[in-house]
Design a protein around this motif. Sequence first.
Motif, PDB file in Angstrom:
ATOM      1  N   LEU A   1      10.927 -21.683  24.409  1.00  0.00           N
ATOM      2  CA  LEU A   1      12.001 -20.691  24.428  1.00  0.00           C
ATOM      3  C   LEU A   1      12.022 -19.881  23.142  1.00  0.00           C
ATOM      4  CD1 LEU A   1      14.912 -22.764  26.021  1.00  0.00           C
ATOM      5  CD2 LEU A   1      13.740 -20.791  27.034  1.00  0.00           C
ATOM      6  N   MET A   2      11.833 -20.543  22.008  1.00  0.00           N
ATOM      7  CA  MET A   2      11.839 -19.852  20.728  1.00  0.00           C
ATOM      8  C   MET A   2      10.734 -18.810  20.655  1.00  0.00           C
ATOM      9  SD  MET A   2      11.384 -21.439  16.876  1.00  0.00           S
ATOM     10  CE  MET A   2       9.672 -21.928  17.195  1.00  0.00           C
ATOM     11  N   MET A   3       9.512 -19.188  21.043  1.00  0.00           N
ATOM     12  CA  MET A   3       8.394 -18.266  20.927  1.00  0.00           C
ATOM     13  C   MET A   3       8.475 -17.136  21.948  1.00  0.00           C
ATOM     14  SD  MET A   3       7.021 -19.258  18.271  1.00  0.00           S
ATOM     15  CE  MET A   3       5.898 -17.850  18.321  1.00  0.00           C
ATOM     16  N   VAL A   4       9.031 -17.394  23.115  1.00  0.00           N
ATOM     17  CA  VAL A   4       9.238 -16.318  24.102  1.00  0.00           C
ATOM     18  C   VAL A   4      10.204 -15.280  23.537  1.00  0.00           C
ATOM     19  CG1 VAL A   4      10.292 -15.781  26.337  1.00  0.00           C
ATOM     20  CG2 VAL A   4       8.673 -17.672  26.149  1.00  0.00           C
ATOM     21  N   LEU A   5      11.260 -15.738  22.891  1.00  0.00           N
ATOM     22  CA  LEU A   5      12.248 -14.823  22.320  1.00  0.00           C
ATOM     23  C   LEU A   5      11.701 -14.084  21.105  1.00  0.00           C
ATOM     24  CD1 LEU A   5      15.334 -17.134  22.757  1.00  0.00           C
ATOM     25  CD2 LEU A   5      15.045 -14.883  23.816  1.00  0.00           C
ATOM     26  N   VAL A   6      10.874 -14.752  20.301  1.00  0.00           N
ATOM     27  CA  VAL A   6      10.215 -14.067  19.178  1.00  0.00           C
ATOM     28  C   VAL A   6       9.290 -12.980  19.718  1.00  0.00           C
ATOM     29  CG1 VAL A   6       8.516 -14.334  17.315  1.00  0.00           C
ATOM     30  CG2 VAL A   6      10.381 -15.987  17.550  1.00  0.00           C
ATOM     31  N   TYR A   7       8.544 -13.302  20.768  1.00  0.00           N
ATOM     32  CA  TYR A   7       7.666 -12.312  21.389  1.00  0.00           C
ATOM     33  C   TYR A   7       8.470 -11.102  21.866  1.00  0.00           C
ATOM     34  CZ  TYR A   7       4.599 -10.054  24.776  1.00  0.00           C
ATOM     35  OH  TYR A   7       3.863  -9.116  25.459  1.00  0.00           O
ATOM     36  N   TYR A   8       9.568 -11.372  22.542  1.00  0.00           N
ATOM     37  CA  TYR A   8      10.399 -10.290  23.090  1.00  0.00           C
ATOM     38  C   TYR A   8      10.952  -9.410  21.979  1.00  0.00           C
ATOM     39  CZ  TYR A   8      13.950  -8.031  26.002  1.00  0.00           C
ATOM     40  OH  TYR A   8      14.716  -7.104  26.662  1.00  0.00           O
ATOM     41  N   ALA A   9      11.371 -10.024  20.859  1.00  0.00           N
ATOM     42  CA  ALA A   9      11.922  -9.257  19.733  1.00  0.00           C
ATOM     43  C   ALA A   9      10.854  -8.380  19.077  1.00  0.00           C
ATOM     44  CB  ALA A   9      12.523 -10.208  18.699  1.00  0.00           C
ATOM     45  N   LEU A  10       9.674  -8.937  18.853  1.00  0.00           N
ATOM     46  CA  LEU A  10       8.618  -8.192  18.172  1.00  0.00           C
ATOM     47  C   LEU A  10       7.982  -7.143  19.077  1.00  0.00           C
ATOM     48  CD1 LEU A  10       6.783 -10.993  16.137  1.00  0.00           C
ATOM     49  CD2 LEU A  10       8.685  -9.534  15.440  1.00  0.00           C
ATOM     50  N   ASP A  11       8.028  -7.390  20.382  1.00  0.00           N
ATOM     51  CA  ASP A  11       7.391  -6.464  21.318  1.00  0.00           C
ATOM     52  C   ASP A  11       8.051  -5.087  21.311  1.00  0.00           C
ATOM     53  OD1 ASP A  11       5.290  -6.250  23.393  1.00  0.00           O
ATOM     54  OD2 ASP A  11       6.983  -5.821  24.717  1.00  0.00           O
ATOM     55  N   LYS A  12       9.338  -5.032  21.011  1.00  0.00           N
ATOM     56  CA  LYS A  12      10.058  -3.760  20.975  1.00  0.00           C
ATOM     57  C   LYS A  12       9.495  -2.823  19.907  1.00  0.00           C
ATOM     58  CE  LYS A  12      14.560  -5.739  22.333  1.00  0.00           C
ATOM     59  NZ  LYS A  12      14.321  -7.175  22.168  1.00  0.00           N
ATOM     60  N   TYR A  13       8.870  -3.411  18.885  1.00  0.00           N
ATOM     61  CA  TYR A  13       8.374  -2.618  17.755  1.00  0.00           C
ATOM     62  C   TYR A  13       6.853  -2.682  17.634  1.00  0.00           C
ATOM     63  CZ  TYR A  13      13.300  -3.129  16.714  1.00  0.00           C
ATOM     64  OH  TYR A  13      14.677  -3.133  16.822  1.00  0.00           O
ATOM     65  N   SER A  14       6.193  -3.206  18.658  1.00  0.00           N
ATOM     66  CA  SER A  14       4.737  -3.413  18.618  1.00  0.00           C
ATOM     67  C   SER A  14       4.357  -4.121  17.316  1.00  0.00           C
ATOM     68  CB  SER A  14       4.012  -2.063  18.732  1.00  0.00           C
ATOM     69  OG  SER A  14       4.339  -1.423  19.947  1.00  0.00           O
ATOM     70  N   ALA A  15       5.114  -5.158  17.018  1.00  0.00           N
ATOM     71  CA  ALA A  15       4.996  -5.816  15.713  1.00  0.00           C
ATOM     72  C   ALA A  15       4.341  -7.185  15.797  1.00  0.00           C
ATOM     73  CB  ALA A  15       6.391  -5.949  15.098  1.00  0.00           C
ATOM     74  N   HIS A  16       3.598  -7.450  16.864  1.00  0.00           N
ATOM     75  CA  HIS A  16       3.073  -8.796  17.073  1.00  0.00           C
ATOM     76  C   HIS A  16       2.095  -9.238  15.988  1.00  0.00           C
ATOM     77  CE1 HIS A  16       5.027  -9.161  20.895  1.00  0.00           C
ATOM     78  NE2 HIS A  16       4.454  -8.077  21.367  1.00  0.00           N
ATOM     79  N   LYS A  17       1.153  -8.384  15.639  1.00  0.00           N
ATOM     80  CA  LYS A  17       0.088  -8.791  14.718  1.00  0.00           C
ATOM     81  C   LYS A  17       0.651  -9.220  13.372  1.00  0.00           C
ATOM     82  CE  LYS A  17      -2.610  -5.674  12.902  1.00  0.00           C
ATOM     83  NZ  LYS A  17      -3.664  -4.652  12.747  1.00  0.00           N
ATOM     84  N   TRP A  18       1.370  -8.316  12.723  1.00  0.00           N
ATOM     85  CA  TRP A  18       1.898  -8.609  11.397  1.00  0.00           C
ATOM     86  C   TRP A  18       3.115  -9.522  11.458  1.00  0.00           C
ATOM     87  CZ3 TRP A  18      -0.759  -8.159   7.170  1.00  0.00           C
ATOM     88  CH2 TRP A  18      -1.790  -7.219   7.110  1.00  0.00           C
ATOM     89  N   GLY A  19       3.937  -9.375  12.510  1.00  0.00           N
ATOM     90  CA  GLY A  19       5.118 -10.213  12.624  1.00  0.00           C
ATOM     91  C   GLY A  19       4.773 -11.675  12.788  1.00  0.00           C
ATOM     92  N   LEU A  20       3.822 -11.970  13.661  1.00  0.00           N
ATOM     93  CA  LEU A  20       3.414 -13.352  13.886  1.00  0.00           C
ATOM     94  C   LEU A  20       2.688 -13.915  12.668  1.00  0.00           C
ATOM     95  CD1 LEU A  20       3.665 -15.436  16.140  1.00  0.00           C
ATOM     96  CD2 LEU A  20       1.400 -14.755  16.942  1.00  0.00           C
ATOM     97  N   PHE A  21       1.911 -13.054  12.013  1.00  0.00           N
ATOM     98  CA  PHE A  21       1.219 -13.468  10.790  1.00  0.00           C
ATOM     99  C   PHE A  21       2.234 -13.848   9.712  1.00  0.00           C
ATOM    100  CE2 PHE A  21      -1.243 -12.170   6.859  1.00  0.00           C
ATOM    101  CZ  PHE A  21      -2.035 -13.308   6.849  1.00  0.00           C
ATOM    102  N   LEU A  22       3.271 -13.032   9.564  1.00  0.00           N
ATOM    103  CA  LEU A  22       4.316 -13.307   8.579  1.00  0.00           C
ATOM    104  C   LEU A  22       5.110 -14.552   8.955  1.00  0.00           C
ATOM    105  CD1 LEU A  22       5.039 -11.740   5.988  1.00  0.00           C
ATOM    106  CD2 LEU A  22       6.934 -10.706   7.224  1.00  0.00           C
ATOM    107  N   PHE A  23       5.292 -14.774  10.243  1.00  0.00           N
ATOM    108  CA  PHE A  23       5.958 -15.970  10.744  1.00  0.00           C
ATOM    109  C   PHE A  23       5.271 -17.227  10.217  1.00  0.00           C
ATOM    110  CE2 PHE A  23       6.716 -18.956  14.444  1.00  0.00           C
ATOM    111  CZ  PHE A  23       8.081 -19.117  14.222  1.00  0.00           C
ATOM    112  N   PHE A  24       3.960 -17.144  10.076  1.00  0.00           N
ATOM    113  CA  PHE A  24       3.180 -18.278   9.572  1.00  0.00           C
ATOM    114  C   PHE A  24       3.181 -18.340   8.048  1.00  0.00           C
ATOM    115  CE2 PHE A  24      -0.976 -19.766   7.966  1.00  0.00           C
ATOM    116  CZ  PHE A  24      -0.882 -21.101   8.332  1.00  0.00           C
ATOM    117  N   ILE A  25       2.810 -17.240   7.377  1.00  0.00           N
ATOM    118  CA  ILE A  25       2.583 -17.333   5.933  1.00  0.00           C
ATOM    119  C   ILE A  25       3.856 -17.485   5.114  1.00  0.00           C
ATOM    120  CG2 ILE A  25       0.433 -16.006   6.052  1.00  0.00           C
ATOM    121  CD1 ILE A  25       2.032 -13.682   4.786  1.00  0.00           C
TER     122      ILE A  25
END
Length: 344
Positions: free
Chosen positions: A87-111
């Motif tokens: 559920l958490m990752m689905v919602l993170v995906y949905y939030a970042l998808d609005k801004y086409s922010a998956h690449k850097w957003g997910l990377f920042l989520f990790f680092i």
Amino acid sequence: MKKRNYVFWAYFLVTALSALRYDIGADYDGYARVIESIVNDFHQNGLNIFVLYMGLKGMEPAIVLMSIFFSFTSEPLAWVVAAYSVLMMVLVYYALDKYSAHKWGLFLFFITSLMFSVWDTMRQGLAIAILLNCLPLIKERRIIKFACTVIIATLVHYSSFLFAIVYIFAYFQVSRKIAISICLFFFGLAEVGVLSSLNGFFVSIAPYFSDFYSVDSLNTTYTYTDLSYIFNALWLTFLIYLLPREENILANIIMVGALLHIIAGGILHVDRIGYYFSAYQLIALPLVLKYKRLEWKKIAIAACVFALFSLNNIRILAQTYKGCSPYETIFSSEFQRKQFRDDY
């Protein structure tokens, strides 16, 4: 199409790592005992335990209902952890998808170690993911949907209601210069030892916090001189400066997160509340990289990213006690024996 495939597999990997983990984070064994207790009480007393756990034991409805829902499986703990993770990752995906922010957003989520922090605070992790979808609601002044979102997040983690304060930014925003000045002012107070003394005094007069922290442990500048603390404080402040003018609401939300991080010091409860706001850096950095063209800023961001990864790797990944290393799964022998690291 290829880009979408990369995004899917990136989220799949992060979700799998989160869903299959075992005994990762300081609170994992605590969650295991809570879920086991809810399941056992449900089998003995039925739905009466719903009121018991929400009222007397202070547990949120979400984890009570989730534990009851999976109570008839052979491993309720594994299923609850997996459900929260998905559920958490689905919602993170949905939030970042609005801004086409998956690449850097997910990377920042990790680092930034946010991924590992929410492993430790499972309930709050899901609440953060819910609230990460609020920015469009604030910009468009959709107060009913915003209020409903905050209420849902509060049912997952009670501290989420504090996020409601950011709706004020729909009508009133602090200018960029003032926001940066405020952050740097409090950062200066932290570095000269003023905040550590104030935090020690606050804990001494606050019964709830005095149960968790000693005045002596907070009345020190050690936390404020820790490199990870310093860099994260300056990184969030730098991000406020970098954001384009049209993203002032986003800058103000990050300002709140930066201030809570700066002020918190050794008070973990305050720092964790700051996660609700500082998590918006997952959206902010991709927007900066999208709109800003100056090369020196890209070089500075690259340096920040490298430092964030290095510092957080030392602080979290390299821990051997209750950290993320060594990584264990529900397929390990420890899980089969229900043995936790505290038991060694």
